[in-house]
Design a protein around this motif. Sequence first.
Motif, PDB file in Angstrom:
ATOM      1  N   ASN A 185      -7.203  18.371  26.823  1.00  0.00           N
ATOM      2  CA  ASN A 185      -7.737  17.149  26.198  1.00  0.00           C
ATOM      3  C   ASN A 185      -9.261  17.171  26.076  1.00  0.00           C
ATOM      4  OD1 ASN A 185      -5.072  16.126  26.141  1.00  0.00           O
ATOM      5  ND2 ASN A 185      -5.298  15.312  28.205  1.00  0.00           N
ATOM      6  N   THR A 186      -9.819  18.352  25.919  1.00  0.00           N
ATOM      7  CA  THR A 186     -11.274  18.505  25.902  1.00  0.00           C
ATOM      8  C   THR A 186     -11.680  19.500  24.827  1.00  0.00           C
ATOM      9  OG1 THR A 186     -11.357  18.097  28.282  1.00  0.00           O
ATOM     10  CG2 THR A 186     -13.312  19.090  27.264  1.00  0.00           C
ATOM     11  N   GLN A 187     -12.639  19.121  23.995  1.00  0.00           N
ATOM     12  CA  GLN A 187     -13.128  20.013  22.957  1.00  0.00           C
ATOM     13  C   GLN A 187     -14.430  20.673  23.358  1.00  0.00           C
ATOM     14  OE1 GLN A 187     -11.718  17.516  19.072  1.00  0.00           O
ATOM     15  NE2 GLN A 187     -13.230  19.118  18.721  1.00  0.00           N
ATOM     16  N   VAL A 188     -14.598  21.888  22.903  1.00  0.00           N
ATOM     17  CA  VAL A 188     -15.886  22.559  23.010  1.00  0.00           C
ATOM     18  C   VAL A 188     -16.715  22.106  21.814  1.00  0.00           C
ATOM     19  CG1 VAL A 188     -17.064  24.786  22.844  1.00  0.00           C
ATOM     20  CG2 VAL A 188     -15.046  24.528  24.315  1.00  0.00           C
ATOM     21  N   THR A 189     -17.866  21.530  22.088  1.00  0.00           N
ATOM     22  CA  THR A 189     -18.705  20.999  21.008  1.00  0.00           C
ATOM     23  C   THR A 189     -19.668  22.044  20.462  1.00  0.00           C
ATOM     24  OG1 THR A 189     -20.230  20.115  22.651  1.00  0.00           O
ATOM     25  CG2 THR A 189     -18.515  18.633  21.826  1.00  0.00           C
ATOM     26  N   LYS A 190     -20.088  22.977  21.325  1.00  0.00           N
ATOM     27  CA  LYS A 190     -20.900  24.101  20.861  1.00  0.00           C
ATOM     28  C   LYS A 190     -21.142  25.056  22.017  1.00  0.00           C
ATOM     29  CE  LYS A 190     -25.458  21.945  21.603  1.00  0.00           C
ATOM     30  NZ  LYS A 190     -26.763  21.590  20.976  1.00  0.00           N
ATOM     31  N   LEU A 191     -21.617  26.235  21.675  1.00  0.00           N
ATOM     32  CA  LEU A 191     -22.116  27.197  22.648  1.00  0.00           C
ATOM     33  C   LEU A 191     -23.632  27.032  22.714  1.00  0.00           C
ATOM     34  CD1 LEU A 191     -20.124  30.315  21.412  1.00  0.00           C
ATOM     35  CD2 LEU A 191     -19.426  28.642  23.123  1.00  0.00           C
ATOM     36  N   VAL A 192     -24.176  27.185  23.911  1.00  0.00           N
ATOM     37  CA  VAL A 192     -25.605  26.997  24.107  1.00  0.00           C
ATOM     38  C   VAL A 192     -26.238  28.323  24.504  1.00  0.00           C
ATOM     39  CG1 VAL A 192     -27.377  25.775  25.420  1.00  0.00           C
ATOM     40  CG2 VAL A 192     -25.233  24.611  24.811  1.00  0.00           C
ATOM     41  N   GLN A 193     -27.308  28.679  23.820  1.00  0.00           N
ATOM     42  CA  GLN A 193     -28.021  29.905  24.155  1.00  0.00           C
ATOM     43  C   GLN A 193     -28.777  29.701  25.464  1.00  0.00           C
ATOM     44  OE1 GLN A 193     -30.693  31.352  21.131  1.00  0.00           O
ATOM     45  NE2 GLN A 193     -31.582  32.916  22.467  1.00  0.00           N
ATOM     46  N   SER A 194     -28.527  30.610  26.406  1.00  0.00           N
ATOM     47  CA  SER A 194     -29.176  30.480  27.711  1.00  0.00           C
ATOM     48  C   SER A 194     -30.386  31.388  27.861  1.00  0.00           C
ATOM     49  CB  SER A 194     -28.184  30.791  28.825  1.00  0.00           C
ATOM     50  OG  SER A 194     -27.728  32.141  28.724  1.00  0.00           O
ATOM     51  N   GLY A 195     -30.540  32.323  26.942  1.00  0.00           N
ATOM     52  CA  GLY A 195     -31.659  33.246  27.038  1.00  0.00           C
ATOM     53  C   GLY A 195     -31.533  34.322  25.981  1.00  0.00           C
ATOM     54  N   THR A 196     -32.399  35.315  26.083  1.00  0.00           N
ATOM     55  CA  THR A 196     -32.388  36.426  25.135  1.00  0.00           C
ATOM     56  C   THR A 196     -32.592  37.727  25.891  1.00  0.00           C
ATOM     57  OG1 THR A 196     -33.329  35.023  23.404  1.00  0.00           O
ATOM     58  CG2 THR A 196     -33.430  37.391  23.056  1.00  0.00           C
ATOM     59  N   SER A 197     -31.775  38.706  25.558  1.00  0.00           N
ATOM     60  CA  SER A 197     -31.943  40.037  26.126  1.00  0.00           C
ATOM     61  C   SER A 197     -32.457  40.971  25.043  1.00  0.00           C
ATOM     62  CB  SER A 197     -30.607  40.551  26.664  1.00  0.00           C
ATOM     63  OG  SER A 197     -29.751  40.906  25.596  1.00  0.00           O
ATOM     64  N   LYS A 198     -32.673  42.234  25.406  1.00  0.00           N
ATOM     65  CA  LYS A 198     -33.119  43.217  24.428  1.00  0.00           C
ATOM     66  C   LYS A 198     -32.079  43.419  23.331  1.00  0.00           C
ATOM     67  CE  LYS A 198     -35.989  45.859  27.653  1.00  0.00           C
ATOM     68  NZ  LYS A 198     -36.202  47.186  28.308  1.00  0.00           N
ATOM     69  N   LEU A 199     -30.820  43.084  23.651  1.00  0.00           N
ATOM     70  CA  LEU A 199     -29.731  43.298  22.712  1.00  0.00           C
ATOM     71  C   LEU A 199     -29.387  42.054  21.904  1.00  0.00           C
ATOM     72  CD1 LEU A 199     -27.392  45.459  24.986  1.00  0.00           C
ATOM     73  CD2 LEU A 199     -28.998  46.250  23.231  1.00  0.00           C
ATOM     74  N   GLY A 200     -30.053  40.939  22.185  1.00  0.00           N
ATOM     75  CA  GLY A 200     -29.789  39.743  21.395  1.00  0.00           C
ATOM     76  C   GLY A 200     -29.664  38.497  22.242  1.00  0.00           C
ATOM     77  N   PRO A 201     -29.463  37.346  21.586  1.00  0.00           N
ATOM     78  CA  PRO A 201     -29.341  36.071  22.300  1.00  0.00           C
ATOM     79  C   PRO A 201     -28.092  36.030  23.178  1.00  0.00           C
ATOM     80  CG  PRO A 201     -28.798  35.811  19.978  1.00  0.00           C
ATOM     81  CD  PRO A 201     -29.353  37.183  20.120  1.00  0.00           C
ATOM     82  N   ILE A 202     -28.205  35.352  24.287  1.00  0.00           N
ATOM     83  CA  ILE A 202     -27.101  35.228  25.246  1.00  0.00           C
ATOM     84  C   ILE A 202     -26.448  33.859  25.067  1.00  0.00           C
ATOM     85  CG2 ILE A 202     -26.490  35.142  27.692  1.00  0.00           C
ATOM     86  CD1 ILE A 202     -29.012  36.901  28.199  1.00  0.00           C
ATOM     87  N   PHE A 203     -25.151  33.863  24.840  1.00  0.00           N
ATOM     88  CA  PHE A 203     -24.396  32.608  24.675  1.00  0.00           C
ATOM     89  C   PHE A 203     -23.344  32.523  25.781  1.00  0.00           C
ATOM     90  CE2 PHE A 203     -25.998  33.535  20.431  1.00  0.00           C
ATOM     91  CZ  PHE A 203     -26.487  32.302  20.024  1.00  0.00           C
ATOM     92  N   ASN A 204     -23.734  32.003  26.916  1.00  0.00           N
ATOM     93  CA  ASN A 204     -22.786  31.898  28.025  1.00  0.00           C
ATOM     94  C   ASN A 204     -22.708  30.500  28.607  1.00  0.00           C
ATOM     95  OD1 ASN A 204     -25.316  31.982  29.238  1.00  0.00           O
ATOM     96  ND2 ASN A 204     -24.590  33.156  31.013  1.00  0.00           N
TER      97      ASN A 204
END
Length: 601
Positions: free
Chosen positions: A259-278
């Motif tokens: 009964n719960t929706q994910v509204t979005k992923l939030v970027q927590s940081g950036t590594s050499k390989l790209g943005p981190i979405f965790n």
Amino acid sequence: MKFQLLVIPFVHLAFLPNLVSATVYTSHTQLTKRQYDIIIIGGGTAGSVLANRLTENSKVSVLVIEAGADTKDNLSVQVPFLGSTLPGTAVDWAFTSTAQSGLNGRTIPYARGLGLGGSSAINLLTYNRGSDDIWNSWASITGDSAWCWNNVKQYYLKSSSLVAPADGRDTTGQVDPSVHGSGPVEVSVPGFSLPIDTLVVQTSKQLGGRFKYNVDFNSGDFTGVGFMQSTVGGGERSDANTAYLQPVISRSNLDVLINTQVTKLVQSGTSKLGPIFNIVELGSTADKNNRSQVMALKETILSAGVIGTPQILQLSGIGPSASLKSLGITPLLDIADVGTGLVDHPMVANYFQVSSNGTWDDVLRDNSLLGSTLGQWQSSRQGLFVDSPANTQGYQRLPAGSSALAGIADPAAGSKSAHTELIFVDGFAPFGELTQPATGNYLTVLTAVVSPTSRGSVTLASTDPFAKPLINPAVLTTNFDILAMVQAMKDAQTFLAAAPWQQDFKPVAFGDLANAKTDADKATFARNNAVTVNHPAGTARMSSASSKSGVVDSQLRVKGAQFLRVVDASVFPTIPECHIQAAVYIVAERAADLIKTAYGL
């Protein structure tokens, strides 16, 4: 596909209470932890597989987030035949397409499972693993031989097992047990024989050629005519929830939030390989003040489905930059193909009036008869309701020299893959706005194009995560698709004109179909009546790691992102020329191994 019965109100009264296990949270405010090793967004077909396999290691903590409720105690989910009543109910997202230019501006309903088990809990149960060709073509497209059939076969065998049909009859010559596995999803041939079953087989063997008899489609050759295999065991639906999730729901390292929706992923940081979405933002309503966040220490997995996955990606700033900016969303990762490439199998219901009174039409007209049929299922798991509404199907390649193929590359994956499908239904199957006639007996042949070339999209209607996105499957928008559909309709009439049908059934085209004499007439009929089989795919397609197209690489990792993977039918690089749920199980089983290997689990 949506199959509307006149008796829907009666069926709803038969629902059992929706009991929730004590290990299942019903609100994000109840969560006692805010960090997990792995977060799975979507408790549907793929998400249930991942939850099971990834929690086999007791040291790995997993959270599954599902927008809907538990489906295991819903009677219409349990009863195979009643799956046709589920679209439009509480277990369906109840999407609607945009106006379809190929359908003369009509919109069509788009059923997607809402609840644990996802679409495996509301579909019409057909279990096709896809031809060897489709998997080999995926290996070629992705540049990864691990996707070829010889390598993914292990996951097909791991996901399902062949069980006896409900009536326990001898099925020799109707299925090949040697090509089946030992997994949790139970699969069987029909458990209640219908009068037309014998006629379909006799006609197939008499006509041969494009209509040859196929003992078992799951042997890898998806051409010919044969018995449908469905996710039914002991007369009940076997879905991802009951087969994969419920058996492990009490594991201490698994939390399930419904009964719960994910509204979005939030970027927590950036590594050499790209943005981190965790970081995952959650909510139960559109109220922005009623949101919370959870973090994945190892990986976030999107298994929200072909509609939900691109919607969440775009809401998170992952998608075509120009489109995101136009909605006021800050682009964080420019991936042009997010939400593009939506493809589905177009389908038309062809009705024929028959002389036989042996069809199940009266069951749909008479609530008393329906009640006794349901009572038989409840007391003994026997009778008409142990199966979906169809027992037999056929897959055909277009005739040599077909004008549909003129000037284009063959869209089918290979010689073992078909262009069109026939599904034989022993009664009047009402689709869309059509209603069952008050009297008479009928036969329905559903014709579908299983190698369509039309491509559509899923895009945001607004930045509100609770607003439904714009879904454009672009049905019948290519010359190939409409010509292939016309051929399928002609094939249905050729098949029913064969001698076995003339003794008792004597099928005669009914309604507007009777006046569709020419190819042009049939094309018009198709545009006026087509829907889809609800087999959407391709909105977050796989491609090779070096390709600038696509959304995920062959490891199902979102290109340019870190700790983010997609596992559902949105990653299909092409649509399988068959019903697609088995392919989702295979992809999910392989994904589980990929994740275990990546983190040494």
